[in-house]
Scaffold this active site. Structure first.
Site, PDB file in Angstrom:
ATOM      1  CG  ASP A   9      -1.728   1.246   1.781  1.00 37.57           C
ATOM      2  OD1 ASP A   9      -2.568   1.953   0.819  1.00 37.57           O
ATOM      3  OD2 ASP A   9      -1.553   1.767   2.665  1.00 37.57           O
ATOM      4  CG  ASP A  11      -1.328   7.495   0.189  1.00 37.33           C
ATOM      5  OD1 ASP A  11      -0.097   8.009   0.172  1.00 37.33           O
ATOM      6  OD2 ASP A  11      -2.620   7.764  -0.319  1.00 37.33           O
ATOM      7  CE1 TYR A  20      -9.788  12.257  -0.231  1.00 38.74           C
ATOM      8  CE2 TYR A  20      -9.379  13.366   1.219  1.00 38.74           C
ATOM      9  CZ  TYR A  20     -10.195  11.788   0.181  1.00 38.74           C
ATOM     10  OH  TYR A  20     -10.943  11.307   1.324  1.00 38.74           O
ATOM     11  CB  SER A  54     -11.451   7.693  -2.894  1.00 42.18           C
ATOM     12  OG  SER A  54     -10.857   8.518  -1.966  1.00 42.18           O
ATOM     13  CB  CYS A  96      -9.572  -1.804  -9.035  1.00 41.29           C
ATOM     14  SG  CYS A  96     -10.344  -0.061  -9.733  1.00 41.29           S
TER      15      CYS A  96
END
Length: 172
Positions: A9, A11, A20, A54, A96
């Site tokens: 991963d 972050d 973000y 996202s 995903c």
């Protein structure tokens, strides 16, 4: 167990989590990240990143900004064999986005490795669940945002990235 590939991963796992983040100047590697990645690469393991982003789907970031941040991660931590990025919002229901397995499966395919010979290192339960759903081996590295019940449910927990080294690095 040794692995043919280790996925990460981004972050909160490879780099400090800046929500973000579209600014490469804010990228700061987690302690032990470069050491672990150098060791993995020296032993022939393939590496990749699977990252929910996202902010793209929410209109807070562009894909170009995410790509620029990812390029900075590579400047600091070395090249990865694959980058899999989900740009969707949680409510989009895409296949995903972690905890679904599609990014993990795609990363394994891009690296030419079987999921069962792959570890996924992450900081939250979505990473663990994505690994399990894909048939890979999850390793949770808790951070302050990791909920205690996620730690309890994780099959393998490492205190930090230096502790991950003992779990995933081949002997040379």
């Amino acid at each position: 167990m040794t692995f043919d590939a280790v996925l990460f991963d981004r972050d909160g796992t490879l780099v400090r989590d800046v929500p973000y983040n579209g600014d490469p100047r804010l990228v700061e590697p987690m302690p032990g990240a470069r050491e672990l990645l150098d060791r993995l690469r020296a032993t022939g393991a393939r590496t990749g990143v699977v990252s929910n982003q996202s902010g793209i789907g929410r209109g807070l970031l562009t894909r170009a900004q995410v790509d620029t941040v990812n390029a900075r991660v590579e400047q600091l931590l070395g090249r990865f064999g694959t980058w899999q990025v989900c740009p969707h919002r949680p409510e989009d229901g895409c296949p995903c986005r972690k905890p679904r397995p599609a990014m993990v499966v795609a990363a394994c395919a891009a690296l030419g490795v079987a999921p069962e010979r792959t570890a996924l290192v992450g900081d939250i339960e979505a990473d663990v669940l994505a690994a399990r759903a894909a048939g890979a081996h999850p390793i949770l590295v808790p951070t302050p945002v990791t909920r205690p019940e996620e730690v309890t449910r994780a099959p393998v927990v490492a205190a930090d990235l230096r502790a991950v080294m003992a779990l995933v690095c081949r002997k040379s």
